[in-house]
Design a protein around this motif. Structure first.
Motif, mmCIF file in Angstrom:
data_model
loop_
_atom_site.group_PDB
_atom_site.id
_atom_site.type_symbol
_atom_site.label_atom_id
_atom_site.label_comp_id
_atom_site.label_asym_id
_atom_site.label_seq_id
_atom_site.Cartn_x
_atom_site.Cartn_y
_atom_site.Cartn_z
ATOM 1 N N VAL A 202 0.861 -1.173 0.000
ATOM 2 C CA VAL A 202 0.000 0.000 0.000
ATOM 3 C C VAL A 202 0.902 1.229 0.000
ATOM 4 O O VAL A 202 2.062 1.174 0.421
ATOM 5 C CB VAL A 202 -0.952 0.044 1.223
ATOM 6 C CG1 VAL A 202 -1.986 -1.061 1.154
ATOM 7 C CG2 VAL A 202 -0.173 -0.019 2.535
ATOM 8 N N TYR A 240 -5.122 9.617 -6.644
ATOM 9 C CA TYR A 240 -5.904 8.465 -7.121
ATOM 10 C C TYR A 240 -5.972 8.451 -8.643
ATOM 11 O O TYR A 240 -5.956 7.379 -9.273
ATOM 12 C CB TYR A 240 -7.309 8.481 -6.523
ATOM 13 C CG TYR A 240 -8.070 7.197 -6.779
ATOM 14 C CD1 TYR A 240 -7.848 6.068 -6.000
ATOM 15 C CD2 TYR A 240 -9.002 7.113 -7.818
ATOM 16 C CE1 TYR A 240 -8.531 4.880 -6.239
ATOM 17 C CE2 TYR A 240 -9.694 5.934 -8.060
ATOM 18 C CZ TYR A 240 -9.450 4.818 -7.268
ATOM 19 O OH TYR A 240 -10.117 3.649 -7.519
ATOM 20 N N TYR A 243 -2.884 6.845 -9.704
ATOM 21 C CA TYR A 243 -3.015 5.402 -9.467
ATOM 22 C C TYR A 243 -3.771 4.726 -10.605
ATOM 23 O O TYR A 243 -3.350 3.676 -11.111
ATOM 24 C CB TYR A 243 -3.727 5.179 -8.130
ATOM 25 C CG TYR A 243 -4.356 3.824 -7.939
ATOM 26 C CD1 TYR A 243 -3.583 2.714 -7.609
ATOM 27 C CD2 TYR A 243 -5.730 3.649 -8.090
ATOM 28 C CE1 TYR A 243 -4.170 1.463 -7.422
ATOM 29 C CE2 TYR A 243 -6.323 2.413 -7.907
ATOM 30 C CZ TYR A 243 -5.537 1.323 -7.580
ATOM 31 O OH TYR A 243 -6.123 0.089 -7.406
ATOM 32 N N ARG A 264 -2.198 -0.577 -3.501
ATOM 33 C CA ARG A 264 -3.375 0.257 -3.255
ATOM 34 C C ARG A 264 -3.003 1.581 -2.591
ATOM 35 O O ARG A 264 -2.125 1.625 -1.720
ATOM 36 C CB ARG A 264 -4.372 -0.488 -2.362
ATOM 37 C CG ARG A 264 -5.012 -1.683 -3.036
ATOM 38 C CD ARG A 264 -5.992 -2.381 -2.097
ATOM 39 N NE ARG A 264 -5.324 -2.926 -0.931
ATOM 40 C CZ ARG A 264 -5.950 -3.373 0.147
ATOM 41 N NH1 ARG A 264 -7.268 -3.314 0.223
ATOM 42 N NH2 ARG A 264 -5.274 -3.887 1.147
ATOM 43 N N GLY A 290 -10.738 0.082 -4.362
ATOM 44 C CA GLY A 290 -9.349 -0.325 -4.259
ATOM 45 C C GLY A 290 -8.500 0.538 -3.354
ATOM 46 O O GLY A 290 -7.275 0.542 -3.463
ATOM 47 N N THR A 291 -9.128 1.287 -2.456
ATOM 48 C CA THR A 291 -8.376 2.145 -1.538
ATOM 49 C C THR A 291 -8.445 1.593 -0.114
ATOM 50 O O THR A 291 -9.254 0.725 0.206
ATOM 51 C CB THR A 291 -8.925 3.583 -1.536
ATOM 52 O OG1 THR A 291 -10.315 3.561 -1.173
ATOM 53 C CG2 THR A 291 -8.767 4.224 -2.900
#
Length: 368
Positions: A202, A240, A243, A264, A290-291
């Motif tokens: 993560v 994000y 990401y 993540r 997905g966080t």
């Protein structure tokens, strides 16, 4: 037992709910298990500040401290033995979660923050802590400093699961994702048949500290008050977006085909620092698939009581970019903001580590 409805809804939206706290009392009393059973907790993060409070404020460590004292172990060995034991027990408690939710059920243990600018020492301690705790659902926390990036790559390449901490800017976050992908590629280069599915990671992107620093600078610049307390969420929303770009790339697809798991985004520093803000702000406005959101217990309970979803992150990119541009136009040097926050973040953990070390040293002396 039934899960809290608001937290269960958050979880069903793709947000893994983690607790940003750990202590021996929390484990032994059954409190951590009850949070798993009733408040959707599927992971735990720790840091030196958390351990300093846990060890100095409880008698649960007395027997172990006495045993370590009569053995005359060093303060450093005692510290790692104590914290490693708590993390191992928490990993065992969360093992059933890890079995049913691969990637979750994780507990994080941080490398000594004083090593944040030493690549080789960070990688070496990460390997030692991975060996010491010896649990597959462990995360080793490594800071996203310039020296930390190659240590992250090295650790991932060795099959060590990593929680990358102290990320403040989307640019540095892209470097973190590159280090993760490079580590996976290194592992395949060493062994083309390597199983990548057991490696998890993560990336802990800090939120409220960004608002605190930028709001201070906006006040100094005499900027429009409407800009205040907007940058923390906007900055994370743009992270994000990064990401999504990286983990939809051809480079990632090649690794995913070999069993790799995405790294993540984890929203950290999600307790509000400004009492005028909604106490669930950094949860409601950062809901995305997905966080992970790691919360202090106070924030967790606030969302359980009155939290509600805000605007989906994926629909906020244009507004987020506009907020960050407006902040820059107001005279805030964002590069300097992120540099200061990283330096201060490392120093805060160093100070807490020193406090923790001194506390253990004093208690070892008392227990002889």
């Amino acid at each position: 037992m039934a899960q809290n409805e608001k937290l269960a809804e958050l979880s069903s939206a793709g947000v893994a709910v983690w607790l940003d706290d750990l202590s021996r009392d929390r484990i032994r009393s059954g409190n951590l298990q009850s949070l798993v059973d009733e408040h959707s907790i599927v992971g735990v993060t720790t840091n030196p500040t958390i351990f300093a409070a846990a060890i100095s404020g409880s008698e649960s460590y007395d027997d172990q401290l006495h045993a370590l004292a009569v053995r005359q172990v060093s303060v450093e060995e005692a510290l790692r033995t104590i914290t490693g034991a708590d993390v191992r027990d928490a990993c065992d408690l969360l093992a059933p979660v890890a079995d049913r939710r691969p990637g979750d059920g994780r507990v994080s243990l941080e490398v000594a923050p004083g090593l944040a600018h030493d690549t080789d020492a960070t990688a070496a301690e990460a390997a030692h802590l991975w060996w010491l705790v010896d649990r597959p659902n462990l995360f080793i926390k490594i800071p996203a400093t310039e020296a930390g990036l190659p240590a992250i790559r090295t650790s991932i390449g060795k099959g060590i699961s990593v929680n990358v901490t102290l990320i403040f800017s989307p640019d540095r976050y892209r470097e973190v994702m590159d280090a993760y992908l490079s580590g996976l590629e290194d592992r395949l280069a060493d062994d083309p048949q390597a199983d990548l599915s057991g490696i998890a990671s993560v990336a802990s992107f800090f939120v409220s500290r960004v608002d605190t620093e930028i709001d201070k600078r906006l006040d100094k610049a005499g900027a429009d008050a409407a800009l205040k307390s907007k940058a923390g969420v906007a900055n994370a929303q743009l992270a994000y977006q990064a990401y999504e770009e990286v983990f939809s790339s051809e480079r990632w697809a090649a690794l995913e085909a070999k069993g790799a798991r995405p790294q993540r985004p984890l929203w950290a520093s999600t307790g509000v620092k400004n009492p005028d803000l909604p106490d669930t702000l950094y949860i409601s406005e950062l809901i995305a698939p997905g966080t992970v959101n790691t919360m202090p217990e106070k924030t967790l309970m606030a969302y359980a009581d009155h939290g509600s979803p805000g605007t989906p992150v994926q629909k906020s990119y244009d507004d987020a970019a506009g907020v960050m541009q407006a902040v820059a136009d107001a005279g805030v040097d964002l590069d300097d903001v992120f540099r200061v926050l990283e330096d201060e973040g490392v120093q805060k953990f160093v100070d807490s580590w020193d406090e923790l070390t001194e506390s253990v040293r004093t208690q070892l002396e008392d227990k002889k």
